[in-house]
Design a protein around this motif. Structure first.
Motif, PDB file in Angstrom:
ATOM      1  N   ASP A 168       1.322  -1.141   0.250  1.00 48.95           N
ATOM      2  CA  ASP A 168      -0.078   0.060   0.134  1.00 48.95           C
ATOM      3  C   ASP A 168       0.827   1.634   0.090  1.00 48.95           C
ATOM      4  O   ASP A 168       1.833   1.483   0.746  1.00 48.95           O
ATOM      5  CB  ASP A 168      -0.600  -0.290   0.687  1.00 48.95           C
ATOM      6  CG  ASP A 168      -2.227   1.372   1.358  1.00 48.95           C
ATOM      7  OD1 ASP A 168      -1.390   2.278   1.081  1.00 48.95           O
ATOM      8  OD2 ASP A 168      -3.047   1.137   1.297  1.00 48.95           O
ATOM      9  N   LYS A 212       0.214   3.982   0.783  1.00 49.86           N
ATOM     10  CA  LYS A 212      -0.028   5.031   1.891  1.00 49.86           C
ATOM     11  C   LYS A 212       0.934   4.358   3.421  1.00 49.86           C
ATOM     12  O   LYS A 212       1.422   5.405   3.682  1.00 49.86           O
ATOM     13  CB  LYS A 212      -0.989   5.255   1.933  1.00 49.86           C
ATOM     14  CG  LYS A 212      -2.052   5.548   1.438  1.00 49.86           C
ATOM     15  CD  LYS A 212      -3.890   5.738   2.072  1.00 49.86           C
ATOM     16  CE  LYS A 212      -4.664   6.472   0.730  1.00 49.86           C
ATOM     17  NZ  LYS A 212      -5.937   6.415   1.276  1.00 49.86           N
ATOM     18  N   ASP A 213       1.000   3.160   3.229  1.00 50.16           N
ATOM     19  CA  ASP A 213       1.655   2.381   4.303  1.00 50.16           C
ATOM     20  C   ASP A 213       3.704   2.855   4.132  1.00 50.16           C
ATOM     21  O   ASP A 213       4.069   3.452   5.256  1.00 50.16           O
ATOM     22  CB  ASP A 213       1.529   0.849   3.998  1.00 50.16           C
ATOM     23  CG  ASP A 213       0.402   0.713   5.063  1.00 50.16           C
ATOM     24  OD1 ASP A 213      -0.003   1.512   5.999  1.00 50.16           O
ATOM     25  OD2 ASP A 213      -0.293  -0.324   5.138  1.00 50.16           O
ATOM     26  N   LYS A 259       4.390   6.503   5.197  1.00 50.96           N
ATOM     27  CA  LYS A 259       4.276   6.301   6.448  1.00 50.96           C
ATOM     28  C   LYS A 259       5.478   5.863   6.756  1.00 50.96           C
ATOM     29  O   LYS A 259       6.265   6.256   7.868  1.00 50.96           O
ATOM     30  CB  LYS A 259       3.167   5.925   7.279  1.00 50.96           C
ATOM     31  CG  LYS A 259       1.942   6.008   7.100  1.00 50.96           C
ATOM     32  CD  LYS A 259       0.970   5.463   8.127  1.00 50.96           C
ATOM     33  CE  LYS A 259      -0.656   5.837   7.219  1.00 50.96           C
ATOM     34  NZ  LYS A 259      -1.597   5.117   8.319  1.00 50.96           N
ATOM     35  N   VAL A 260       6.472   4.428   6.302  1.00 48.92           N
ATOM     36  CA  VAL A 260       7.312   4.022   6.431  1.00 48.92           C
ATOM     37  C   VAL A 260       8.644   4.986   6.855  1.00 48.92           C
ATOM     38  O   VAL A 260       9.015   5.510   7.652  1.00 48.92           O
ATOM     39  CB  VAL A 260       7.567   2.658   5.939  1.00 48.92           C
ATOM     40  CG1 VAL A 260       8.874   2.211   6.500  1.00 48.92           C
ATOM     41  CG2 VAL A 260       6.020   1.660   6.688  1.00 48.92           C
ATOM     42  N   VAL A 285       7.607  -0.877  13.213  1.00 48.96           N
ATOM     43  CA  VAL A 285       7.338  -1.804  11.871  1.00 48.96           C
ATOM     44  C   VAL A 285       7.366  -3.313  11.780  1.00 48.96           C
ATOM     45  O   VAL A 285       8.649  -3.466  11.657  1.00 48.96           O
ATOM     46  CB  VAL A 285       7.683  -1.413  11.031  1.00 48.96           C
ATOM     47  CG1 VAL A 285       7.718  -1.315   9.362  1.00 48.96           C
ATOM     48  CG2 VAL A 285       7.819   0.358  10.151  1.00 48.96           C
ATOM     49  N   SER A 333       1.140  -8.233  15.109  1.00 51.12           N
ATOM     50  CA  SER A 333       1.049  -7.399  13.756  1.00 51.12           C
ATOM     51  C   SER A 333       0.286  -6.789  15.357  1.00 51.12           C
ATOM     52  O   SER A 333      -0.123  -5.278  15.347  1.00 51.12           O
ATOM     53  CB  SER A 333      -0.301  -7.655  13.144  1.00 51.12           C
ATOM     54  OG  SER A 333      -1.010  -9.060  13.536  1.00 51.12           O
ATOM     55  N   ASP A 350       2.788  -0.158  14.037  1.00 46.60           N
ATOM     56  CA  ASP A 350       2.109   0.754  14.092  1.00 46.60           C
ATOM     57  C   ASP A 350       1.982   0.581  12.826  1.00 46.60           C
ATOM     58  O   ASP A 350       0.778   1.351  12.126  1.00 46.60           O
ATOM     59  CB  ASP A 350       3.626   1.868  14.282  1.00 46.60           C
ATOM     60  CG  ASP A 350       3.221   2.252  16.233  1.00 46.60           C
ATOM     61  OD1 ASP A 350       2.836   2.789  16.852  1.00 46.60           O
ATOM     62  OD2 ASP A 350       4.567   1.778  16.404  1.00 46.60           O
ATOM     63  N   ILE A 351       2.381   0.239  11.669  1.00 43.08           N
ATOM     64  CA  ILE A 351       2.312  -0.687  10.237  1.00 43.08           C
ATOM     65  C   ILE A 351       2.891  -1.732  10.344  1.00 43.08           C
ATOM     66  O   ILE A 351       3.558  -1.912  10.059  1.00 43.08           O
ATOM     67  CB  ILE A 351       3.458   1.243   9.605  1.00 43.08           C
ATOM     68  CG1 ILE A 351       3.085   2.370  10.112  1.00 43.08           C
ATOM     69  CG2 ILE A 351       3.280   0.609   8.221  1.00 43.08           C
ATOM     70  CD1 ILE A 351       4.418   3.348   9.217  1.00 43.08           C
ATOM     71  N   ILE A 352       1.214  -1.989   9.429  1.00 44.55           N
ATOM     72  CA  ILE A 352       1.724  -3.373   9.197  1.00 44.55           C
ATOM     73  C   ILE A 352       2.371  -3.466   7.277  1.00 44.55           C
ATOM     74  O   ILE A 352       1.555  -3.329   7.064  1.00 44.55           O
ATOM     75  CB  ILE A 352       0.982  -4.152   9.429  1.00 44.55           C
ATOM     76  CG1 ILE A 352       0.600  -4.158  10.901  1.00 44.55           C
ATOM     77  CG2 ILE A 352       0.893  -6.573   9.151  1.00 44.55           C
ATOM     78  CD1 ILE A 352      -1.122  -4.912  11.815  1.00 44.55           C
ATOM     79  N   ILE A 353       3.429  -4.060   7.223  1.00 42.05           N
ATOM     80  CA  ILE A 353       3.487  -4.293   5.619  1.00 42.05           C
ATOM     81  C   ILE A 353       3.665  -6.081   5.666  1.00 42.05           C
ATOM     82  O   ILE A 353       3.992  -7.088   5.821  1.00 42.05           O
ATOM     83  CB  ILE A 353       4.749  -3.990   5.033  1.00 42.05           C
ATOM     84  CG1 ILE A 353       4.870  -2.642   6.089  1.00 42.05           C
ATOM     85  CG2 ILE A 353       5.261  -4.090   4.082  1.00 42.05           C
ATOM     86  CD1 ILE A 353       4.510  -1.786   4.846  1.00 42.05           C
TER      87      ILE A 353
END
Length: 292
Positions: A118, A120-121, A124-125, A210, A221, A225-228
């Motif tokens: 994504d 957007k993710d 953020k990263v 992350v 997860s 804070d962010i999941i890829i």
């Protein structure tokens, strides 16, 4: 994490529950057609034991399991024409077939992984990476191979990235973390006890996390804070090698590196070239570009 992976992990399963899980994995298409009483009879257990198992893997009960697992099997059936990520070649295959199959597998893995990314993710990263005083990498075994390549790339453009190969050292690294660090935690299952211990420490230090991990719900997860998400077609144990998961990790980390690089393209390129020239021991006249 998908149902199949949770069943393979057998985390906190009783012996009876392990028997049910292994039966389901071996007879998936048949099981989703069976009532709970029939499955209990086939596995020499009880309906109550089956219900407990389904709840241990995060489902509401047996009916919820049948619906979700049936959908999971249908998704896997769509991929039947693809190279088997767990057994991409057989003992009868020629060397040419092996070469071709692994090339196709690599392309398919990257396509699957790209579809999960994504933008957007990623933004953020990258924003967290730019803000962080230090980036710390956490992982075990195979995931550290991909992490090491990422660390090498980032070091060459002047970004402080730390990675430790021993479990105890990673615990110390987490304990020394701070809010101005960024932790990138890589785990296929997202359920490894040492990994969960590290992220618990990191959260207590208020360090942004992350997570690069499998599809579905897992403990890692829940702390991130962010999941890829990575390509999750690979089985945990029943496979020749982690061909797909390592490729997926490497692709994601290469994308993250490239997006970060682009934020200061000229500056990063200058630092990278300067680093390479200083570390290269060949005579100076051999380091000139062809177009100079």
């Amino acid at each position: 994490m998908n149902i199949r992976t949770k069943l393979e992990l057998e985390e906190h399963f009783t012996d009876s529950e392990k028997g049910i899980a292994r039966y389901i994995l071996a007879h998936g298409k048949e099981v989703v057609k069976d009532s709970i009483s029939i499955l209990a009879e086939k596995t020499y257990t009880s309906p109550a034991t089956i219900v407990r198992l389904t709840k241990k893997i995060g489902l509401e009960g047996y009916n919820d399991f049948r619906i979700r697992y049936s959908a999971e099997l249908e998704k896997l059936a769509v991929q039947e024409n693809e190279i088997d990520v767990n057994f991409p070649f057989t003992k009868e295959d020629s060397y040419e077939n092996i070469m071709n199959n692994l090339a196709v597998l690599a392309n398919q893995t990257i396509e699957h992984t790209q579809a999960l990314l994504d933008e957007k993710d990623l933004r953020k990263v990258v924003a967290l990476m730019k803000k962080a005083r230090a980036i710390d990498l956490y992982g075990t075994e195979n995931s550290l191979l991909a992490a090491g390549l990422f660390q090498n790339k980032m070091t060459r453009i002047g970004k402080n990235v730390d990675m430790r190969s021993l479990d105890g050292s990673q615990t110390f690294l987490a304990s020394a973390s701070a809010p101005d660090h960024l932790a990138i935690v890589i785990s296929y299952s997202g359920e490894t006890e040492t990994v969960i211990r590290w992220v618990q420490i990191l959260k207590s230090k208020h360090t942004p996390v992350v997570a690069i991990t499998s599809l579905g719900d897992n403990h890692l997860s829940r702390y991130a804070d962010i999941i890829i998400r990575i390509d999750t077609r690979e089985k945990l144990f029943n496979k020749i090698a982690p061909f797909s998961s390592i490729l997926s990790f490497e692709y994601i980390l290469s994308v993250i590196y490239s997006c970060y690089f682009q934020e200061d393209y000229e500056g990063h390129l200058e630092r990278k070239i300067s680093f390479d020239q200083m570390s290269d021991k060949r005579p100076a006249h051999l380091l000139k570009d062809d177009n100079e």
